[in-house]
Design an enzyme around this catalytic site. Structure first.
Site, PDB file in Angstrom:
ATOM      1  N   PRO A 130      90.892-112.051   8.446  1.00  0.00           N
ATOM      2  CG  PRO A 130      88.909-112.750   7.500  1.00  0.00           C
ATOM      3  CD  PRO A 130      89.543-111.294   8.435  1.00  0.00           C
ATOM      4  CG  ASN A 131      91.749-116.810   5.349  1.00  0.00           C
ATOM      5  OD1 ASN A 131      91.705-117.653   5.579  1.00  0.00           O
ATOM      6  ND2 ASN A 131      90.569-116.190   4.582  1.00  0.00           N
ATOM      7  NE  ARG A 169      94.520-115.347   1.583  1.00  0.00           N
ATOM      8  CZ  ARG A 169      94.093-114.331   1.912  1.00  0.00           C
ATOM      9  NH1 ARG A 169      94.394-113.292   2.873  1.00  0.00           N
ATOM     10  NH2 ARG A 169      92.864-113.869   1.303  1.00  0.00           N
ATOM     11  CE1 TYR A 186      95.895-110.525  -0.631  1.00  0.00           C
ATOM     12  CE2 TYR A 186      95.991-113.047  -0.897  1.00  0.00           C
ATOM     13  CZ  TYR A 186      95.382-111.797  -0.818  1.00  0.00           C
ATOM     14  OH  TYR A 186      94.026-111.802  -1.269  1.00  0.00           O
ATOM     15  CB  ALA A 209      87.359-111.420   3.369  1.00  0.00           C
ATOM     16  CG  HIS A 266      86.056-106.614   0.151  1.00  0.00           C
ATOM     17  ND1 HIS A 266      86.784-105.393  -0.151  1.00  0.00           N
ATOM     18  CD2 HIS A 266      86.839-107.501   0.316  1.00  0.00           C
ATOM     19  CE1 HIS A 266      87.902-105.715  -0.247  1.00  0.00           C
ATOM     20  NE2 HIS A 266      88.183-106.885   0.009  1.00  0.00           N
ATOM     21  CG  ASP A 297      77.766 -99.760  12.303  1.00  0.00           C
ATOM     22  OD1 ASP A 297      77.735 -98.758  11.252  1.00  0.00           O
ATOM     23  OD2 ASP A 297      76.836-100.500  12.400  1.00  0.00           O
ATOM     24  CG  HIS A 335      93.321-103.655   1.474  1.00  0.00           C
ATOM     25  ND1 HIS A 335      92.716-104.627   2.332  1.00  0.00           N
ATOM     26  CD2 HIS A 335      92.663-102.399   1.791  1.00  0.00           C
ATOM     27  CE1 HIS A 335      91.668-104.162   2.831  1.00  0.00           C
ATOM     28  NE2 HIS A 335      91.636-102.919   2.474  1.00  0.00           N
ATOM     29  CG  LEU A 336      99.267-107.507   2.669  1.00  0.00           C
ATOM     30  CD1 LEU A 336      99.141-108.789   2.829  1.00  0.00           C
ATOM     31  CD2 LEU A 336     100.814-107.067   2.887  1.00  0.00           C
ATOM     32  CB  SER A 337      96.572-107.498  -3.284  1.00  0.00           C
ATOM     33  OG  SER A 337      95.349-107.261  -2.687  1.00  0.00           O
ATOM     34  NE  ARG A 360      93.266-109.628  -5.563  1.00  0.00           N
ATOM     35  CZ  ARG A 360      93.329-110.395  -4.728  1.00  0.00           C
ATOM     36  NH1 ARG A 360      93.524-109.570  -3.356  1.00  0.00           N
ATOM     37  NH2 ARG A 360      93.183-111.621  -4.474  1.00  0.00           N
ATOM     38  NE  ARG A 380      89.845-110.377  -4.137  1.00  0.00           N
ATOM     39  CZ  ARG A 380      89.825-111.516  -3.190  1.00  0.00           C
ATOM     40  NH1 ARG A 380      89.895-110.873  -1.866  1.00  0.00           N
ATOM     41  NH2 ARG A 380      89.876-112.591  -3.369  1.00  0.00           N
TER      42      ARG A 380
HETATM   43  C1  DQA Z   1      93.703-108.221   1.313  1.00  0.00           C
HETATM   44  C2  DQA Z   1      92.593-107.864   0.254  1.00  0.00           C
HETATM   45  C3  DQA Z   1      91.281-108.540   0.517  1.00  0.00           C
HETATM   46  O1  DQA Z   1      90.432-108.538  -0.651  1.00  0.00           O
HETATM   47  C4  DQA Z   1      91.170-110.251   0.796  1.00  0.00           C
HETATM   48  O2  DQA Z   1      90.229-110.777   1.151  1.00  0.00           O
HETATM   49  C5  DQA Z   1      92.639-110.379   1.742  1.00  0.00           C
HETATM   50  C6  DQA Z   1      93.809-109.512   1.879  1.00  0.00           C
HETATM   51  C7  DQA Z   1      94.802-107.432   1.138  1.00  0.00           C
HETATM   52  O3  DQA Z   1      95.612-107.363   1.916  1.00  0.00           O
HETATM   53  O4  DQA Z   1      95.136-107.312  -0.137  1.00  0.00           O
HETATM   54  O5  DQA Z   1      92.536-111.415   2.773  1.00  0.00           O
HETATM   55  O6  DQA Z   1      93.054-107.298   2.629  1.00  0.00           O
END
Ligand code: DQA
Length: 150
Positions: free
Chosen positions: A15-16, A23, A28, A82, A85, A92, A105-107, A112, A116
């Site tokens: 998501p997102n 964003r 990111y 997200a 987490h 599963d 993960h980008l970050s 953080r 997370r």
């Molecule tokens: C993320 C890190 C997650 O905590 C966050 O909810 C994201 C992006 C990352 O790529 O850093 O949506 O997965």
């Protein structure tokens, strides 16, 4: 194992991540989702892979694509965003796979907020790449290339 001669890599995004670029760019980066897709396709080609990139804001879509990967993919890269987490169902589904899985993960999620820090993906991943931005996907494809050629 995939049927075609080129190995197939699934790249799944949660998501997102479709909002990348707009964003929180300070976290990111400025690359858009389309930039990320292009990077994965370009790097996949370099390694002789067929790369299939899919993004969804819905947990069940990610579960279904992970199940599809059982018969259609040779390796899988996942940024569950997200859901990393929170999602026992993604954990599963990943347990069904015998192909190598790399979590990206980008970050750097460990630097953080505490919520997370836990990942339901990491225990079922061969490797985890944090905090390298879009380049993390290039590293993951490089790593899958090394794993799959041995
Ligand atoms: C993320 C890190 C997650 O905590 C966050 O909810 C994201 C992006 C990352 O790529 O850093 O949506 O997965």
């Amino acid at each position: 194992m995939a049927k075609s001669s080129a190995k197939t890599i699934y790249v799944l995004m949660g998501p997102n991540l479709n909002m990348l670029g707009q964003r929180e760019p300070e976290i990111y980066g400025r690359d858009t989702y389309q930039d990320l897709v292009k990077r994965c396709e370009r790097d996949g080609k370099t390694h002789g892979f067929k790369v299939v990139v899919q993004q969804s804001n819905h947990e069940g879509d990610l579960v279904t694509w992970i199940q599809d990967a059982m018969t259609r993919a040779d390796g899988l890269i996942i940024n569950a965003a997200a859901y990393t987490h929170t999602s026992v169902s993604i954990h599963d589904a990943l347990r069904l796979l015998s192909i190598p899985v790399i979590e990206v993960h980008l970050s750097n999620t460990l630097a953080r907020e505490p919520f997370r820090h836990h990942s339901f993906v990491a225990p079922v991943a061969r490797a985890v790449i944090l905090g390298c931005g879009a380049e993390g996907y290039s590293f993951a494809l490089q790593r899958l290339s090394s794993i799959l050629e041995n």
